[in-house]
Write a protein that holds these residues in place. Sequence first.
Motif, mmCIF file in Angstrom:
data_model
loop_
_atom_site.group_PDB
_atom_site.id
_atom_site.type_symbol
_atom_site.label_atom_id
_atom_site.label_comp_id
_atom_site.label_asym_id
_atom_site.label_seq_id
_atom_site.Cartn_x
_atom_site.Cartn_y
_atom_site.Cartn_z
ATOM 1 N N UNK A 73 154.471 -11.160 -25.125
ATOM 2 C CA UNK A 73 155.392 -10.182 -25.723
ATOM 3 C C UNK A 73 155.366 -10.279 -27.245
ATOM 4 N N UNK A 74 155.341 -11.489 -27.758
ATOM 5 C CA UNK A 74 155.285 -11.669 -29.208
ATOM 6 C C UNK A 74 154.006 -11.060 -29.778
ATOM 7 N N UNK A 75 152.898 -11.269 -29.111
ATOM 8 C CA UNK A 75 151.630 -10.690 -29.555
ATOM 9 C C UNK A 75 151.691 -9.168 -29.488
ATOM 10 N N UNK A 76 152.310 -8.644 -28.439
ATOM 11 C CA UNK A 76 152.418 -7.193 -28.278
ATOM 12 C C UNK A 76 153.236 -6.556 -29.401
ATOM 13 N N UNK A 77 154.184 -7.293 -29.925
ATOM 14 C CA UNK A 77 154.977 -6.763 -31.043
ATOM 15 C C UNK A 77 154.109 -6.444 -32.250
ATOM 16 N N UNK A 78 152.991 -7.157 -32.375
ATOM 17 C CA UNK A 78 152.072 -6.916 -33.480
ATOM 18 C C UNK A 78 151.299 -5.608 -33.306
ATOM 19 N N UNK A 79 151.283 -5.069 -32.106
ATOM 20 C CA UNK A 79 150.632 -3.788 -31.828
ATOM 21 C C UNK A 79 151.610 -2.670 -32.184
ATOM 22 N N UNK A 80 152.015 -2.597 -33.410
ATOM 23 C CA UNK A 80 153.072 -1.709 -33.887
ATOM 24 C C UNK A 80 152.863 -0.276 -33.414
ATOM 25 N N UNK A 81 153.846 0.205 -32.677
ATOM 26 C CA UNK A 81 153.857 1.588 -32.244
ATOM 27 C C UNK A 81 152.926 1.922 -31.097
ATOM 28 N N UNK A 82 152.036 1.014 -30.731
ATOM 29 C CA UNK A 82 151.076 1.283 -29.649
ATOM 30 C C UNK A 82 151.648 0.864 -28.301
ATOM 31 N N UNK A 83 151.355 1.643 -27.254
ATOM 32 C CA UNK A 83 151.749 1.184 -25.921
ATOM 33 C C UNK A 83 150.937 -0.054 -25.535
ATOM 34 N N UNK A 84 151.568 -0.946 -24.790
ATOM 35 C CA UNK A 84 150.909 -2.165 -24.319
ATOM 36 C C UNK A 84 151.158 -2.269 -22.818
ATOM 37 N N UNK A 85 150.106 -2.563 -22.077
ATOM 38 C CA UNK A 85 150.197 -2.744 -20.628
ATOM 39 C C UNK A 85 150.063 -4.231 -20.312
ATOM 40 N N UNK A 86 151.038 -4.751 -19.581
ATOM 41 C CA UNK A 86 151.105 -6.177 -19.260
ATOM 42 C C UNK A 86 150.670 -6.419 -17.816
ATOM 43 N N UNK A 87 149.780 -7.384 -17.637
ATOM 44 C CA UNK A 87 149.383 -7.856 -16.313
ATOM 45 C C UNK A 87 150.410 -8.914 -15.924
ATOM 46 N N UNK A 88 151.535 -8.453 -15.407
ATOM 47 C CA UNK A 88 152.736 -9.227 -15.079
ATOM 48 C C UNK A 88 153.612 -9.377 -16.326
ATOM 49 N N UNK A 89 154.845 -9.786 -16.108
ATOM 50 C CA UNK A 89 155.795 -9.959 -17.199
ATOM 51 C C UNK A 89 156.659 -11.184 -16.975
ATOM 52 N N UNK A 90 157.593 -11.404 -17.886
ATOM 53 C CA UNK A 90 158.496 -12.561 -17.795
ATOM 54 C C UNK A 90 159.194 -12.623 -16.431
ATOM 55 N N UNK A 91 159.704 -11.503 -15.885
ATOM 56 C CA UNK A 91 160.378 -11.600 -14.584
ATOM 57 C C UNK A 91 159.492 -12.108 -13.449
ATOM 58 N N UNK A 92 158.172 -11.991 -13.585
ATOM 59 C CA UNK A 92 157.288 -12.520 -12.547
ATOM 60 C C UNK A 92 157.482 -14.023 -12.373
ATOM 61 N N UNK A 93 157.803 -14.715 -13.456
ATOM 62 C CA UNK A 93 158.044 -16.156 -13.357
ATOM 63 C C UNK A 93 159.263 -16.426 -12.490
ATOM 64 N N UNK A 94 160.313 -15.621 -12.653
ATOM 65 C CA UNK A 94 161.504 -15.780 -11.821
ATOM 66 C C UNK A 94 161.176 -15.519 -10.357
ATOM 67 N N UNK A 95 160.352 -14.501 -10.113
ATOM 68 C CA UNK A 95 159.932 -14.209 -8.748
ATOM 69 C C UNK A 95 159.126 -15.345 -8.149
ATOM 70 N N UNK A 96 158.261 -15.948 -8.964
ATOM 71 C CA UNK A 96 157.457 -17.080 -8.502
ATOM 72 C C UNK A 96 158.363 -18.266 -8.132
ATOM 73 N N UNK A 97 159.340 -18.543 -8.980
ATOM 74 C CA UNK A 97 160.268 -19.641 -8.682
ATOM 75 C C UNK A 97 161.035 -19.367 -7.395
ATOM 76 N N UNK A 98 161.503 -18.140 -7.234
ATOM 77 C CA UNK A 98 162.239 -17.763 -6.023
ATOM 78 C C UNK A 98 161.337 -17.929 -4.797
ATOM 79 N N UNK A 99 160.114 -17.423 -4.886
ATOM 80 C CA UNK A 99 159.161 -17.533 -3.784
ATOM 81 C C UNK A 99 158.918 -18.997 -3.423
ATOM 82 N N UNK A 100 158.869 -19.853 -4.433
ATOM 83 C CA UNK A 100 158.588 -21.278 -4.238
ATOM 84 C C UNK A 100 159.799 -22.074 -3.775
#
Length: 184
Positions: A73-100
């Motif tokens: 996310x911090x790196x994406x902020x440097x892409x000023x004004x450009x759309x950024x597509x993420x291969x997963x996001x922060x909430x995926x970590x919460x999902x992984x913990x829940x799954x585990x």
Amino acid sequence: MQNDSDRFFVLTGGPGSGKTTLIQALGHAGFATSVEAGRGIIRDQSAIGGPALPWHDRALFAELMLSWEMRSCQIALEQTGRPVFFDRGVPDTLGYLRLSGLPIPEHAHAAAERFRYHRRVFVAPLWPEIFAQDKERRQTLDEAERTHHALVGVYTELGYEMVPLPLAPVEARLRFVLAETGLA
């Protein structure tokens, strides 16, 4: 970060559902993209004999995933004004913990609230016909399905709207995502 969330698009879902292939197609189309945390961490940890592997220490693996996604996310902020597509996001970590079956630490909840994405999150449904295991993806099809449900649950609880990707070739998925985001 609130102003930037509208240009940060997440693709999530269980393993082996075609997310990374679609992210690569978005990159080839000229869009900024992120790299999936899980595979990167597994490669790095395997290369150095590290302990943060999902088959050795799931909690430590989750911490590295959380850190990776926040940094993305911090790196994406440097892409000023450009759309950024993420291969997963922060909430995926919460999902992984829940799954585990692991507790979700307060700092992980705080990260999911601080690092926000576009309200519409693309989710790749389970697709048994393309699912395959490899040395980094050791999950079974059953675990992939449980992962999908855990992720959908977490993102929904965090107020995101889930947009299912069609079970279609990558070119059709690419057109779908670009139409849904208004970037076609």
